[in-house]
Scaffold this motif. Structure first.
Motif, PDB file in Angstrom:
ATOM      1  N   MET A   1      23.674  20.804  55.175  1.00 35.51           N
ATOM      2  CA  MET A   1      24.287  20.958  53.872  1.00 35.51           C
ATOM      3  C   MET A   1      23.293  20.602  52.764  1.00 35.51           C
ATOM      4  N   ALA A   2      22.507  19.564  52.954  1.00 38.11           N
ATOM      5  CA  ALA A   2      21.523  19.173  51.947  1.00 38.11           C
ATOM      6  C   ALA A   2      20.450  20.247  51.803  1.00 38.11           C
ATOM      7  N   TYR A   3      20.069  20.866  52.918  1.00 39.72           N
ATOM      8  CA  TYR A   3      19.050  21.916  52.842  1.00 39.72           C
ATOM      9  C   TYR A   3      19.569  23.142  52.086  1.00 39.72           C
ATOM     10  N   ARG A   4      20.825  23.453  52.294  1.00 45.85           N
ATOM     11  CA  ARG A   4      21.413  24.588  51.553  1.00 45.85           C
ATOM     12  C   ARG A   4      21.431  24.278  50.062  1.00 45.85           C
ATOM     13  N   PHE A   5      21.794  23.059  49.706  1.00 47.38           N
ATOM     14  CA  PHE A   5      21.785  22.645  48.300  1.00 47.38           C
ATOM     15  C   PHE A   5      20.375  22.755  47.726  1.00 47.38           C
ATOM     16  N   LEU A   6      19.386  22.293  48.478  1.00 45.04           N
ATOM     17  CA  LEU A   6      17.992  22.382  48.015  1.00 45.04           C
ATOM     18  C   LEU A   6      17.549  23.836  47.857  1.00 45.04           C
ATOM     19  N   ALA A   7      17.931  24.689  48.811  1.00 41.09           N
ATOM     20  CA  ALA A   7      17.580  26.110  48.726  1.00 41.09           C
ATOM     21  C   ALA A   7      18.201  26.735  47.484  1.00 41.09           C
ATOM     22  N   ASP A   8      19.471  26.427  47.225  1.00 42.52           N
ATOM     23  CA  ASP A   8      20.138  26.972  46.042  1.00 42.52           C
ATOM     24  C   ASP A   8      19.516  26.422  44.760  1.00 42.52           C
ATOM     25  N   ALA A   9      19.137  25.156  44.768  1.00 44.08           N
ATOM     26  CA  ALA A   9      18.500  24.555  43.597  1.00 44.08           C
ATOM     27  C   ALA A   9      17.155  25.223  43.318  1.00 44.08           C
ATOM     28  N   VAL A  10      16.371  25.456  44.361  1.00 42.23           N
ATOM     29  CA  VAL A  10      15.079  26.131  44.184  1.00 42.23           C
ATOM     30  C   VAL A  10      15.298  27.554  43.674  1.00 42.23           C
ATOM     31  N   MET A  11      16.317  28.235  44.181  1.00 41.48           N
ATOM     32  CA  MET A  11      16.622  29.581  43.714  1.00 41.48           C
ATOM     33  C   MET A  11      16.934  29.569  42.215  1.00 41.48           C
ATOM     34  N   LEU A  12      17.722  28.618  41.766  1.00 45.16           N
ATOM     35  CA  LEU A  12      18.063  28.523  40.342  1.00 45.16           C
ATOM     36  C   LEU A  12      16.828  28.207  39.493  1.00 45.16           C
ATOM     37  N   VAL A  13      15.978  27.327  39.985  1.00 47.00           N
ATOM     38  CA  VAL A  13      14.730  27.023  39.276  1.00 47.00           C
ATOM     39  C   VAL A  13      13.867  28.275  39.187  1.00 47.00           C
ATOM     40  N   HIS A  14      13.849  29.051  40.251  1.00 45.86           N
ATOM     41  CA  HIS A  14      13.052  30.276  40.270  1.00 45.86           C
ATOM     42  C   HIS A  14      13.570  31.285  39.238  1.00 45.86           C
ATOM     43  N   PHE A  15      14.894  31.436  39.162  1.00 41.33           N
ATOM     44  CA  PHE A  15      15.478  32.318  38.143  1.00 41.33           C
ATOM     45  C   PHE A  15      15.133  31.808  36.740  1.00 41.33           C
ATOM     46  N   ALA A  16      15.207  30.494  36.542  1.00 45.90           N
ATOM     47  CA  ALA A  16      14.866  29.917  35.235  1.00 45.90           C
ATOM     48  C   ALA A  16      13.403  30.170  34.905  1.00 45.90           C
ATOM     49  N   PHE A  17      12.536  30.057  35.904  1.00 45.72           N
ATOM     50  CA  PHE A  17      11.114  30.316  35.681  1.00 45.72           C
ATOM     51  C   PHE A  17      10.895  31.768  35.257  1.00 45.72           C
ATOM     52  N   LEU A  18      11.553  32.708  35.941  1.00 55.45           N
ATOM     53  CA  LEU A  18      11.407  34.119  35.575  1.00 55.45           C
ATOM     54  C   LEU A  18      11.922  34.380  34.164  1.00 55.45           C
ATOM     55  N   ALA A  19      13.026  33.744  33.798  1.00 60.51           N
ATOM     56  CA  ALA A  19      13.541  33.882  32.434  1.00 60.51           C
ATOM     57  C   ALA A  19      12.544  33.309  31.430  1.00 60.51           C
ATOM     58  N   PHE A  20      11.919  32.199  31.785  1.00 63.54           N
ATOM     59  CA  PHE A  20      10.920  31.594  30.902  1.00 63.54           C
ATOM     60  C   PHE A  20       9.705  32.501  30.751  1.00 63.54           C
ATOM     61  N   VAL A  21       9.271  33.138  31.828  1.00 63.38           N
ATOM     62  CA  VAL A  21       8.150  34.079  31.740  1.00 63.38           C
ATOM     63  C   VAL A  21       8.492  35.199  30.770  1.00 63.38           C
ATOM     64  N   ALA A  22       9.690  35.724  30.864  1.00 63.07           N
ATOM     65  CA  ALA A  22      10.087  36.853  30.014  1.00 63.07           C
ATOM     66  C   ALA A  22      10.356  36.434  28.571  1.00 63.07           C
ATOM     67  N   LEU A  23      10.947  35.270  28.363  1.00 60.52           N
ATOM     68  CA  LEU A  23      11.456  34.918  27.035  1.00 60.52           C
ATOM     69  C   LEU A  23      10.861  33.651  26.428  1.00 60.52           C
ATOM     70  N   GLY A  24      10.021  32.967  27.171  1.00 60.18           N
ATOM     71  CA  GLY A  24       9.480  31.688  26.697  1.00 60.18           C
ATOM     72  C   GLY A  24       8.686  31.778  25.407  1.00 60.18           C
ATOM     73  N   GLY A  25       8.058  32.915  25.149  1.00 56.20           N
ATOM     74  CA  GLY A  25       7.307  33.077  23.907  1.00 56.20           C
ATOM     75  C   GLY A  25       8.198  32.975  22.685  1.00 56.20           C
ATOM     76  N   PHE A  26       9.453  33.373  22.826  1.00 54.40           N
ATOM     77  CA  PHE A  26      10.390  33.257  21.714  1.00 54.40           C
ATOM     78  C   PHE A  26      10.765  31.799  21.468  1.00 54.40           C
ATOM     79  N   LEU A  27      10.797  30.988  22.518  1.00 52.91           N
ATOM     80  CA  LEU A  27      11.039  29.558  22.343  1.00 52.91           C
ATOM     81  C   LEU A  27       9.919  28.916  21.522  1.00 52.91           C
TER      82      LEU A  27
END
Length: 120
Positions: A1-27
């Motif tokens: 269960m902890a590994y699944r939580f970690l996998a999902d957390a990494v997935m969310l961080v990865h999505f956030a990173f991709l959003a930052f690559v696309a939109l971070g310049g506006f920040l």
């Protein structure tokens, strides 16, 4: 269960990173110091796309999914969650170019805003 939580957390961080690559310049328009981090993120994005280097986040998520007893990622992160899911595979180059245009527009806008501030 902890590994699944970690996998999902990494997935969310990865999505956030991709959003930052696309939109971070506006920040950076509001918080100029973000531009350095954004340039590093864009650089990594270019390296991973042009040299086909796998992102460490992809490897971590895959490992955590396997440790959780799941199948893991059969393909890379973008191929698993975006290409063929959010947009057809044949639009991949168009999507990459659109993201590149977003980055350029955000950086040009940043430069124009900075120039206007300096003139005052």
């Amino acid at each position: 269960m902890a590994y699944r939580f970690l996998a999902d957390a990494v997935m969310l961080v990865h999505f956030a990173f991709l959003a930052f690559v696309a939109l971070g310049g506006f920040l950076a328009w509001r918080w100029p110091r973000v531009l350095v981090l954004h340039a590093v993120a864009v650089g990594w994005g270019l390296v991973s796309v042009l040299a086909h280097v796998e992102c460490p986040l992809t490897a971590w998520e895959d490992r955590f999914r396997r440790l959780a007893g799941e199948q893991g990622l059969a393909r890379g992160f973008i191929d698993t969650y975006l290409t063929g899911v959010l947009y057809p595979r044949e639009y991949l180059l168009a999507i990459q170019l659109a993201i590149g245009c977003l980055v350029v527009v955000s950086w040009v806008g940043f430069a124009l805003r900075r120039r206007r501030v300096v003139r005052r």
